[in-house]
Design an enzyme around this catalytic site. Structure first.
Site, PDB file in Angstrom:
ATOM      1  N   ALA A  42      -4.490  -8.718  13.339  1.00  0.00           N
ATOM      2  CA  ALA A  42      -5.671  -8.903  13.882  1.00  0.00           C
ATOM      3  C   ALA A  42      -6.550 -10.035  13.730  1.00  0.00           C
ATOM      4  O   ALA A  42      -6.277 -10.074  13.069  1.00  0.00           O
ATOM      5  CB  ALA A  42      -6.310  -7.072  14.551  1.00  0.00           C
ATOM      6  N   MET A  43      -7.649  -9.404  14.596  1.00  0.00           N
ATOM      7  CA  MET A  43      -8.830 -10.994  13.998  1.00  0.00           C
ATOM      8  C   MET A  43     -10.010 -10.667  13.930  1.00  0.00           C
ATOM      9  O   MET A  43     -10.670 -10.028  15.510  1.00  0.00           O
ATOM     10  CB  MET A  43      -7.895 -11.614  15.141  1.00  0.00           C
ATOM     11  CG  MET A  43      -8.912 -13.274  14.765  1.00  0.00           C
ATOM     12  SD  MET A  43      -8.715 -13.924  12.804  1.00  0.00           S
ATOM     13  CE  MET A  43     -10.882 -13.872  12.964  1.00  0.00           C
ATOM     14  N   GLU A  84     -11.493  -4.793  10.752  1.00  0.00           N
ATOM     15  CA  GLU A  84     -11.952  -5.838  11.353  1.00  0.00           C
ATOM     16  C   GLU A  84     -13.792  -5.400  11.860  1.00  0.00           C
ATOM     17  O   GLU A  84     -13.994  -6.487  12.035  1.00  0.00           O
ATOM     18  CB  GLU A  84     -10.961  -6.146  12.780  1.00  0.00           C
ATOM     19  CG  GLU A  84      -9.233  -6.670  12.446  1.00  0.00           C
ATOM     20  CD  GLU A  84      -8.769  -7.243  11.559  1.00  0.00           C
ATOM     21  OE1 GLU A  84     -10.120  -8.570  11.653  1.00  0.00           O
ATOM     22  OE2 GLU A  84      -7.436  -7.447  11.231  1.00  0.00           O
ATOM     23  N   HIS A 127     -15.082  -6.197   8.515  1.00  0.00           N
ATOM     24  CA  HIS A 127     -15.391  -8.506   8.926  1.00  0.00           C
ATOM     25  C   HIS A 127     -16.714  -8.616   9.793  1.00  0.00           C
ATOM     26  O   HIS A 127     -17.342  -9.617   9.168  1.00  0.00           O
ATOM     27  CB  HIS A 127     -14.582  -8.822   9.400  1.00  0.00           C
ATOM     28  CG  HIS A 127     -12.915  -9.089   8.653  1.00  0.00           C
ATOM     29  ND1 HIS A 127     -13.274  -9.614   7.599  1.00  0.00           N
ATOM     30  CD2 HIS A 127     -11.992  -8.456   8.847  1.00  0.00           C
ATOM     31  CE1 HIS A 127     -12.534 -10.285   6.553  1.00  0.00           C
ATOM     32  NE2 HIS A 127     -11.149  -9.403   7.327  1.00  0.00           N
ATOM     33  N   GLU A 186     -11.942 -11.617   2.951  1.00  0.00           N
ATOM     34  CA  GLU A 186     -10.738 -11.120   2.872  1.00  0.00           C
ATOM     35  C   GLU A 186     -10.651 -10.028   1.937  1.00  0.00           C
ATOM     36  O   GLU A 186      -9.961  -8.639   1.466  1.00  0.00           O
ATOM     37  CB  GLU A 186      -9.270 -11.908   3.382  1.00  0.00           C
ATOM     38  CG  GLU A 186      -9.393 -12.237   4.716  1.00  0.00           C
ATOM     39  CD  GLU A 186      -9.450 -11.532   5.589  1.00  0.00           C
ATOM     40  OE1 GLU A 186      -8.812 -10.998   5.330  1.00  0.00           O
ATOM     41  OE2 GLU A 186      -9.442 -12.194   6.682  1.00  0.00           O
TER      42      GLU A 186
HETATM   43  N1  BAL Z   1      -9.138 -12.573   9.008  1.00  0.00           N
HETATM   44  C1  BAL Z   1      -7.315 -12.507   9.352  1.00  0.00           C
HETATM   45  C2  BAL Z   1      -7.164 -11.673  10.283  1.00  0.00           C
HETATM   46  C3  BAL Z   1      -7.187 -10.434   9.287  1.00  0.00           C
HETATM   47  O1  BAL Z   1      -8.023 -10.080   8.694  1.00  0.00           O
HETATM   48  O2  BAL Z   1      -7.384  -9.310   9.642  1.00  0.00           O
HETATM   49 ZN    ZN Z   2      -8.655  -9.240   7.119  1.00  0.00          ZN
END
Ligand code: BAL
Ligand code: ZN
EC number: 3.4.11.14
Length: 892
Positions: free
Chosen positions: A263-264, A299, A302, A321
């Site tokens: 996923a992003m 996600e 983030h 991450e």
């Molecule tokens: N940023 C790439 C995807 C993730 O961290 O899930």
């Molecule tokens: Zn991530």
């Protein structure tokens, strides 16, 4: 291909303040217009502006409204360079490009998935959309206008808030989006297509009402309830635990079938691989439900750790991450069982991270160089687990409150900035006035530290000593290593199995008083000793409680000590660990017996030890399931000087069957007592019940006794959810023969209309250890549900390609006995596939080629066969940088 080094980082010569994008989406081509307000970092700078661009057709460039002629700029296959720019505080740059999303099978940049447009820009996909300074320290405010055919693409989404929308001529329509927060281009997203949404709301603790939407094809909407539940739980958890609230009025999630990663986290428009969104009791297992909870959380988290504060450069990937993986692990722990989650995460670390850290692709948490950044995203869901362990150590050292203070200071200092791992370290240190000694070594040294522990009891002095020595094995480019700061959480058990209350520990000339049942020892040197005083009898030490540091531990504990810990440790994680250490020791000894043609015999004490765990009704059921699961074949091979897949496979099978045979009465009772006809519920007690029942069923079925096969068949037929049904199928699929073939065919017939379930069916077969499985996998490549072999179909119908490559090819490589078949058939199969796949999708191909990376760990015959395949791959025409990096480093 060019290698990029951390030491070469320089600040950009130009910043971008605002970016106005406009997309005119079409079937044959898409026109992208960008209007960027540029400001030089140093006033009056005459530096050239170098923009990244890949697979783009440049239509025009304007500076301050003036069209540049061909000689006014330089264009090569990867860059657009503007050598002379106005010496002004800021100026406007306009660029028009043409791109072809329908031909983009790399799934990087703008592409089509099942007829819908979508994007993936991390790490460096934005350069496939338009010319840009594609680096995370360029943070700008964006608007995005999307225009497309209204009937084909009724939904038009991008980051931020919807400002306006309307119809335009020719049956087209547009939507204008504005993101009020500065962001790097890797967080840009666009989606256009035929989608429906599940809608809900979340009110933040400060009273903001956030509209939540999960977008999928209309027929999949009923399967998004769990994803919505997960999102709301994550939003609440981040407020409760970290005081972090969502910062916009809208949060969108889109599920697409084709996605390289899991996923992003694009700002306010998360895009997901559909397998991590869609779930129903009939089509998803407990593991899927848990993964959805964790990844939706990941996600969402983030939004602060990654988006509001991002990375200065890609070497700092772990800044976002490692921290966000840690946060999602904590979230899942709080939503279920902390011990079971920790066991699962440590197992993943051992299966994926430790072997990588011991191979040619070993790199520190913060790498020093790379050829292709994509290669650091080493799994489609699981990655950066080492980085998460580093973050966990801060928390172990500082406690929850201290850790929270550090996080608060981090956001206070760095909101809307692009920063480094040192900035995070400094916030943790400064908020707590902490002494972190040589902790920063964790970021710069590759390899897994090996910690040896020697214990001794002095009855006369009533002292107990623990001597530690640490060593990090050499890794490519790092022949020698410094000592690092290893927090060791320790407790001491008395002869009744109870924790001794520790009163003081002597170390480095100072006596520290303690008054608790466990303490943290700060191991910072290559060798050092800690002496506990006032210890009335020889204790059994429980070391690295909760896996307090990501290291390999070698102790002088006897088997009796380990059985004692398995039975009594108050730290549940270490109870499990004691069983695993015993199992690893025992299996390694059996491997050596097998290699020397000695008869195999299983230590009755081991059977007894696991038997007691099995019948201990005070224990959590999922914990029992984990405790009776043997270490994987990879883990055992990892401990051998020369890995022997055949011997390890035979031994693991032998131990499983012995355990099943000796414990069959208890196992059968477990199956019988843990059935339920109630409707499926996703909660810990029910998942734990199912996990234990299904683990027991797999053990019993491995015996190939007709009555247990009958039992598994009846579980398969009577199952009311996929967790139970699939577990019974997997149990039956262990044993080659007609029952296996029939039940696999039955399952396919039932589920052929659901590509996510079919995917599991592929994975189950490809990862099977039945003899000669490569031939079955080759047949599956020709199965109507799989279409890598047909490049046209692969391009038109990626849906059944990329997700299934992970299952079919990745799954096959995960079965050591077949992938490493001595005749080289597994290697040849993978070599051929990698070359084909590289032309379609280099990111996925490079993940597949990684299976070869540890070829030097095997015997000479296998080495020669694997090396030949790597050389064949290296000689392929038009090899991508992605595959080149992994294959060349593996051969080096
Ligand atoms: N940023 C790439 C995807 C993730 O961290 O899930
Ligand atoms: Zn991530």
């Amino acid at each position: 291909p060019k290698e990029i080094f951390l030491k070469d980082y320089t600040k950009p010569d130009y910043y971008f303040e605002t970016v106005d994008l406009s997309f005119s989406l079409g079937e044959e081509k898409t026109i992208v217009s960008s209007l960027i307000k540029v400001s030089p970092r140093v006033k009056g700078s005459s530096a050239p502006l170098v923009l990244n661009g890949h697979d783009l057709k440049l239509l025009s460039v304007k500076v301050e409204g003036k069209l540049l002629k061909e000689g006014d700029y330089k264009l090569d296959s990867r860059h657009l360079t503007l050598p002379s720019l106005p010496a002004k505080e800021s100026f406007v740059l306009e660029i028009d490009t043409e791109i072809y999303p329908h031909k983009n099978t790399s799934l990087d940049g703008l592409y089509k998935s099942s007829g819908n447009f979508c994007t993936q820009c991390e790490a460096e996909g934005f350069r496939k959309i338009t010319f840009y300074q594609d680096r995370p320290d360029i943070m700008a405010k964006y608007t995005c206008r999307v225009e497309a055919d209204k009937s084909l693409y009724p939904v038009l989404l991008s980051n931020g808030n919807l400002i306006s929308q309307g119809d335009i001529e020719g049956g087209r329509h547009f939507a204008l989006w504005e993101d009020p927060f500065k962001k790097p281009c890797y967080l840009f997203a666009l989606v256009a297509g035929q989608l429906a949404s599940r809608d809900d709301t979340f009110t933040t603790r400060s009273g903001r009402e956030v509209s939540l939407k999960i977008w999928t094809p209309a027929e999949d909407l009923p399967k998004t309830a769990h994803a919505m539940y997960s999102l709301k739980a994550a939003m609440k958890w981040d407020e409760d635990v970290f005081g972090l609230e969502y910062d916009l009025d809208l949060f969108n999630i889109v599920a697409v079938p084709d996605f390289n990663m899991g996923a992003m986290e694009n700002k306010s428009l998360n895009i997901f691989n559909s397998k991590l969104v869609l779930a129903s009791p009939e089509t998803a297992t407990d593991a899927d439900y848990a993964a959805i909870l964790g990844v939706i959380g990941h996600e969402y988290f983030h939004n602060w750790t990654g988006n509001r504060v991002t990375c200065r450069d890609w070497f700092q990937l772990s800044l976002k991450e490692g921290l966000t993986v840690f946060r999602d692990q904590e979230f899942s722990s709080d939503m279920g069982s902390r011990t079971v989650k920790r066991i699962a995460d440590v197992s993943k670390l051992r299966i994926y991270q430790f072997p990588q850290d011991a191979g040619p692709m070993a790199h520190p948490v913060r790498p020093h160089s790379y050829i292709k950044m994509d290669n650091f995203y080493t799994g489609n869901i699981v990655f950066q687990s080492n980085g998460a362990e580093v973050v966990r150590m801060y928390k172990t050292l500082l406690g929850s409150e201290g850790f929270r203070k550090g996080i608060d200071l981090y956001f206070q200092r760095h909101d809307e900035q692009a920063v480094t791992c040192e900035d995070f370290f400094a916030a943790m240190r400064d908020a707590n006035n902490a002494d972190f000694a040589n902790f920063l070594q964790w970021y710069s040294q590759a390899g897994t530290p090996v910690v040896k522990v020697a214990s001794s009891y002095n009855a006369e002095a009533r002292t107990f000593s623990l001597k530690f020595s640490q060593e990090i094995p050499p890794t490519p480019g790092q022949p020698t290593k410094e000592a690092t700061f290893i927090p060791v959480v320790v407790g001491l058990l008395d002869s009744n199995g109870k924790d001794i209350t520790l009163s003081s520990v002597y170390h480095d000339g100072t006596l520290q008083t303690i008054s608790s049942s466990s303490t943290i020892l700060r191991v910072t040197k290559k060798e050092e000793e800690f002496v506990f005083s006032d210890i009335a009898e020889r204790p059994v030490p429980s070391l690295f409680r909760g896996f307090s540091a990501p290291v390999r531990v070698e102790t002088d504990l006897s088997d009796d000590d380990l059985f004692f810990l398995l039975a009594h440790d108050s730290d549940e994680f270490n109870r499990w660990e004691a069983g695993q250490v015993l199992a690893r020791k025992l299996m390694l000894n059996l491997v050596s017996d097998f290699q020397q043609n000695r008869p195999l015999a299983l230590n009755p004490k081991f059977i007894q030890g696991l038997g007691s765990v099995l019948s201990d009704s005070t224990l959590d059921k999922e914990f029992i399931a984990k405790a009776i699961t043997l270490p994987g074949e990879g883990e055992i091979m990892d401990m051998m000087a020369v890995a022997d897949p055949d011997a390890v496979h035979a031994v693991r099978k032998f131990v499983r069957k012995q355990l099943a045979s000796e414990l069959k009465t208890e196992l059968l009772k477990i199956v019988e007592n843990n059935r339920s006809t109630e409707a499926y519920v996703f909660d810990h007690p029910n998942m734990a019940r199912r996990a234990l029942k299904n683990t027991a069923l797999a053990y019993l079925t491995s015996l190939e006794d007709p009555s247990y096969v009958e039992l598994a068949l009846s579980e398969y037929k009577s199952a009311t959810n996929l967790t139970d049904q699939f577990a019974a199928l997997a149990a039956l699929a262990q044993n080659p023969g007609k029952t296996r073939d029939d039940v696999l065919a039955d399952f396919y017939n039932k589920w052929q209309g659901d590509y996510l379930v079919v995917n599991k069916w592929f994975l189950l077969q490809s990862s099977s250890d039945i003899p000669g499985n490569v031939e079955n996998v080759k047949k599956l490549l020709d199965h109507p549900a799989f279409d890598l072999r047909n490049p046209n179909k692969a391009i038109l119908c990626l849906q059944t390609t990329i997700i299934q490559v992970y299952s079919l090819i990745g799954g096959f490589c995960g079965s050591p006995v077949n992938f490493h078949a001595k005749d080289g058939s597994g290697y040849k199969f993978l070599g051929d596939i990698v070359v084909q796949l590289d032309k379609i999708n280099p990111q996925v191909a490079s993940r597949m080629v990684s299976a070869f990376s540890r070829w030097k760990r095997y015997d000479e015959t296998r080495q020669a066969l694997a090396k030949a395949q790597l050389e064949m791959i290296m000689s392929a025409n038009g090899l991508s940088e992605n595959v080149f990096e992994i294959a060349s480093k593996s051969l080096a």
